[in-house]
Write an enzyme that holds these catalytic residues in place. Structure first.
Site, PDB file in Angstrom:
ATOM      1  N   PHE A 141      13.676 148.772   3.983  1.00 51.24           N
ATOM      2  CA  PHE A 141      13.953 149.329   5.298  1.00 51.24           C
ATOM      3  C   PHE A 141      13.290 150.702   5.414  1.00 51.24           C
ATOM      4  O   PHE A 141      13.347 151.503   4.476  1.00 51.24           O
ATOM      5  CB  PHE A 141      15.471 149.441   5.483  1.00 51.24           C
ATOM      6  CG  PHE A 141      15.861 149.816   6.877  1.00 51.24           C
ATOM      7  CD1 PHE A 141      15.674 148.914   7.915  1.00 51.24           C
ATOM      8  CD2 PHE A 141      16.404 151.055   7.155  1.00 51.24           C
ATOM      9  CE1 PHE A 141      16.026 149.254   9.212  1.00 51.24           C
ATOM     10  CE2 PHE A 141      16.752 151.399   8.450  1.00 51.24           C
ATOM     11  CZ  PHE A 141      16.557 150.498   9.476  1.00 51.24           C
ATOM     12  N   ASP A 193      20.741 149.974  -1.873  1.00 51.40           N
ATOM     13  CA  ASP A 193      21.170 149.941  -0.480  1.00 51.40           C
ATOM     14  C   ASP A 193      21.806 148.565  -0.249  1.00 51.40           C
ATOM     15  O   ASP A 193      21.136 147.531  -0.328  1.00 51.40           O
ATOM     16  CB  ASP A 193      19.977 150.153   0.455  1.00 51.40           C
ATOM     17  CG  ASP A 193      20.389 150.093   1.927  1.00 51.40           C
ATOM     18  OD1 ASP A 193      21.558 149.765   2.223  1.00 51.40           O
ATOM     19  OD2 ASP A 193      19.537 150.368   2.785  1.00 51.40           O
ATOM     20  N   TYR A 238      28.566 149.158   9.679  1.00 57.04           N
ATOM     21  CA  TYR A 238      28.580 148.642  11.059  1.00 57.04           C
ATOM     22  C   TYR A 238      27.936 147.282  11.206  1.00 57.04           C
ATOM     23  O   TYR A 238      27.829 146.775  12.309  1.00 57.04           O
ATOM     24  CB  TYR A 238      27.985 149.642  12.055  1.00 57.04           C
ATOM     25  CG  TYR A 238      26.610 150.190  11.735  1.00 57.04           C
ATOM     26  CD1 TYR A 238      25.470 149.428  11.898  1.00 57.04           C
ATOM     27  CD2 TYR A 238      26.459 151.498  11.301  1.00 57.04           C
ATOM     28  CE1 TYR A 238      24.223 149.942  11.636  1.00 57.04           C
ATOM     29  CE2 TYR A 238      25.211 152.033  11.032  1.00 57.04           C
ATOM     30  CZ  TYR A 238      24.095 151.248  11.197  1.00 57.04           C
ATOM     31  OH  TYR A 238      22.859 151.766  10.933  1.00 57.04           O
ATOM     32  N   LYS A 239      27.488 146.718  10.107  1.00 54.09           N
ATOM     33  CA  LYS A 239      26.872 145.388  10.165  1.00 54.09           C
ATOM     34  C   LYS A 239      27.977 144.353   9.906  1.00 54.09           C
ATOM     35  O   LYS A 239      28.845 144.147  10.741  1.00 54.09           O
ATOM     36  CB  LYS A 239      25.726 145.318   9.165  1.00 54.09           C
ATOM     37  CG  LYS A 239      24.597 146.294   9.513  1.00 54.09           C
ATOM     38  CD  LYS A 239      23.511 146.319   8.455  1.00 54.09           C
ATOM     39  CE  LYS A 239      22.409 147.297   8.825  1.00 54.09           C
ATOM     40  NZ  LYS A 239      21.621 146.881  10.011  1.00 54.09           N
ATOM     41  N   ARG A 270      14.792 137.752  13.607  1.00 51.13           N
ATOM     42  CA  ARG A 270      15.769 137.850  12.527  1.00 51.13           C
ATOM     43  C   ARG A 270      17.088 137.314  13.067  1.00 51.13           C
ATOM     44  O   ARG A 270      17.581 137.773  14.092  1.00 51.13           O
ATOM     45  CB  ARG A 270      15.897 139.299  12.104  1.00 51.13           C
ATOM     46  CG  ARG A 270      16.603 139.487  10.804  1.00 51.13           C
ATOM     47  CD  ARG A 270      16.574 140.942  10.405  1.00 51.13           C
ATOM     48  NE  ARG A 270      17.379 141.755  11.299  1.00 51.13           N
ATOM     49  CZ  ARG A 270      17.780 143.003  11.016  1.00 51.13           C
ATOM     50  NH1 ARG A 270      17.415 143.574   9.882  1.00 51.13           N
ATOM     51  NH2 ARG A 270      18.518 143.684  11.862  1.00 51.13           N
TER      52      ARG A 270
END
Lengths: 422, 422
Positions: B130, B207, B232-233, B382
């Site tokens: 990322f 991560d 928050y995912k 995605r």
């Protein structure tokens, strides 16, 4: 209530009746009429509109809009920053963003400033500054093997400008100061500090946490370089609401903050291989902002923007003057000492009262007398005035209850305990 | 709907009927029954309980409790961290706290790790990681004049462990990797990476943003050194909810993070002159956490803790298998390619589908077909599966609408626009 008072409660009530801001108290939730809150300098009260607005952000923005809402949300750090710049900080659009905590912002800007003065090896800070400010500079000094000069400011009256001027050698890269001292409330002359530092070639990083929303801050007119500050004190953004940071426009491209996050990237969603920060204030952003905490700043600003800062300052000075007068009349005989500048022009919107038993007294006030103010070690009560909702009778009643408590020595059965939370 | 389908919608409906987790969808707000949300890997849905809980924190905690509520709130970073450690991360109490953004946490732990390996001059990262992860390491490498080795992982299948092993010289201080690739969903073998790095004397910083809540992460069993991740995912903490960070217990005292904030101070409210960090995980805290955003993690964890991660993983694998099967049957003929590992054991809870028109297709899906998934440059859709609320019919309907869109070429009138928000 003692009968010995010279300033009658009616005097305070009259000041409230004549107060052009008195209607603003209704814009804040005040659920316990008997509780006196003199701690808006620590956590501002809840604006009446906030719960509804947050509910809407949660239900409509998050619940229904889901990830699509980021198309709006992504602009909030900047939009709220621009509003704060215009109303509260005397800065230009594009000079302020809201993100991260005050401490993290302080670290980012201090690091950027040090990198911008590579030949210089000294940071100047104030030994009386809020702990996190000093600790962060200690960390930077240790990491970069710099010299950290901590000036001895007067615990009651703040920093003497001559002390600062003498420290401003040609080796100073950065000066870090609070405009209003978290402890005494002493107010510095921003323009004078900035111009002294500029002559020495140093950058100044201001912590405006205890100033924003009560002092007419004029970052532009005073040629401010860098600033950070809390939004949860007089700005009423809610517990831990993200902090603002300011970088003067002409400095933005010269400065590069150390935490190279994707929110600072020029083409954020291009997701390119190499960090290439945008040329404006957004380069000081890092990661995804805590959106609900950020959102709560909006309704708080809606209220504050209806009043010019100069009016807030005027009332703040009056509230402080009443408190000082009552403290001298009622509390000095019981061993209290005003530990703040007496001159309102040299003070922010809180005062400190020193007393050897301040810790127990503050806890007694809170638990027995429903008066909420702060204790600050080693021996200070800190009493704050938030002109949007603090009434003159709050000051009168709060100090009257404090007087009654010390007269009765009602705090003496409380255990000594230094720990307290802001 | 095309009649050429081999997998009938009933197959998906049957899988839902047999799904032991199907009742959990009711724990989330799903206000648009016709919208198919396959983007919980970007922003998790709103738990039904969250609005009420937040309202209570705002009204009772902030509005009525005011500054007194910090006596409770101050423990939340740690308490929520402990719950996440136990349920989601396979870590011990006292090894996880929640604070700041993922990017800031990554910076703190990476800096601490580099300081703990002073003789070594190399950071190893993944070119396919990322962006913020790579950018932050670029910044650290530049600041400290270190060598940053970015490994060429396969954009579809992730990092080859042999490529990593070859890079693990005695000069490597730190390896930074995502357990699940944000783009392909490729899943690494955490224990194998950790043990290879340990043999080389390097620390590993994981991560876990795309893993936490869907992959049984076993930081303890896999001898994890350091980790960060988003809440928050799949953890449904709400937009920008603060991130977690993990430091293995025996490393905590050896590591010192660079941002010396007062929340890491041993006697925080003693406000002493010198930074003296507490000996435990709290030394990785910095400033006041964004309390409302932190609070929203609590009701989300309440739901998730009712299901063991292994059950979530099971359903996630089934959802992914259905999607892969449908993609191969329906979409491959239209130029789509599975850009993720085909083996579910090597994949997280999302898949990528490569198509030259992915950007326009994703926007068409969103605006015309009410299917929300992500576009990731240069050419990927995605598609994420959040086992707590994604139904098998959502996968079927979402891919069916995608098929209809590409069959009709209904996206071709849309302008090309790469920008998209996560």
């Amino acid at each position: 209530m003692s009968m010995k008072t010279k300033v009658a409660r009616d005097t305070a009530a009259d000041l409230d009746a004549a107060d052009p801001l008195r209607a603003f108290r209704r814009e804040f939730v005040c659920p316990e009429p008997d509780t006196i809150y003199l701690d808006g300098n620590s956590l501002g009260r809840l604006p009446t509109a906030t719960a509804g607005f947050l509910g809407q952000v949660v239900r409509d923005g998050w619940g229904a809009g889901l990830v699509r809402s980021w198309e709006t949300w992504i602009n909030w750090s900047r939009q709220l920053g621009d509003r704060l710049a215009a109303h509260t900080l005397g800065a230009q659009p594009g000079e302020v963003v809201i993100s991260d905590s005050t401490s993290v912002n302080l670290y980012k800007l201090a690091t950027a400033a040090l990198d911008a003065r590579p030949g210089r090896r000294t940071i100047v800070a104030d030994l009386g500054d809020f702990p996190t400010n000093r600790y962060i500079m200690q960390g930077l000094a240790e990491q970069r093997r710099l010299r950290l000069v901590t000036l001895r400011s007067d615990p009651d009256h703040g920093l003497d400008l001559d002390v600062l001027r003498r420290a401003l050698s040609g080796d100073v890269a950065l000066v870090v100061l609070s405009l209003v001292s978290y402890r005494s409330g002493a107010l510095l002359d921003m323009a004078a500090v900035n111009s002294a530092a500029e002559r020495a070639g140093a950058l100044v990083l201001w912590d405006l946490s205890h100033a924003a929303g009560v002092i007419p801050v004029r970052l532009g007119a005073a040629q401010g370089d860098l600033a950070v500050g809390s939004t949860y004190k007089y700005l009423n953004g809610g517990p831990g609401s993200p902090a603002f940071l300011y970088v003067r426009k002409d400095l933005q491209r010269q400065l590069r903050q150390p935490i190279w996050g994707w929110f600072g990237q020029r083409d954020q969603f291009g997701m390119g291989e190499v960090y290439d920060p945008v040329g404006d204030i957004d380069r000081f952003l890092v990661g995804t902002p805590p959106l609900l905490s950020l959102a709560a700043i909006q309704p708080a600003l809606d209220v504050m923007e209806r009043v010019p800062i100069s009016r807030l300052r005027e009332k703040s000075v009056q509230l402080g003057a009443l408190a000082v007068r009552l403290a001298e009349e009622w509390l000095a005989p019981h061993g209290f000492r005003l530990a703040s500048p007496r001159d309102p022009a040299r003070r922010g919107s809180h005062i400190a009262l020193a007393h050897p038993e301040a810790s127990r007294i503050s806890r007694g006030l809170r638990s027995e007398n429903k008066v909420i103010c702060d204790f600050r070690p080693p021996d200070r009560l800190r009493i704050g005035f938030a002109p949007l909702y603090t009434r003159f009778v709050d000051v009168w009643d709060g100090l009257d209850r404090l007087r009654a408590l010390v007269e009765s020595r009602g705090y003496e059965q409380l255990p000594v305990d230094m720990s307290r939370v802001t």
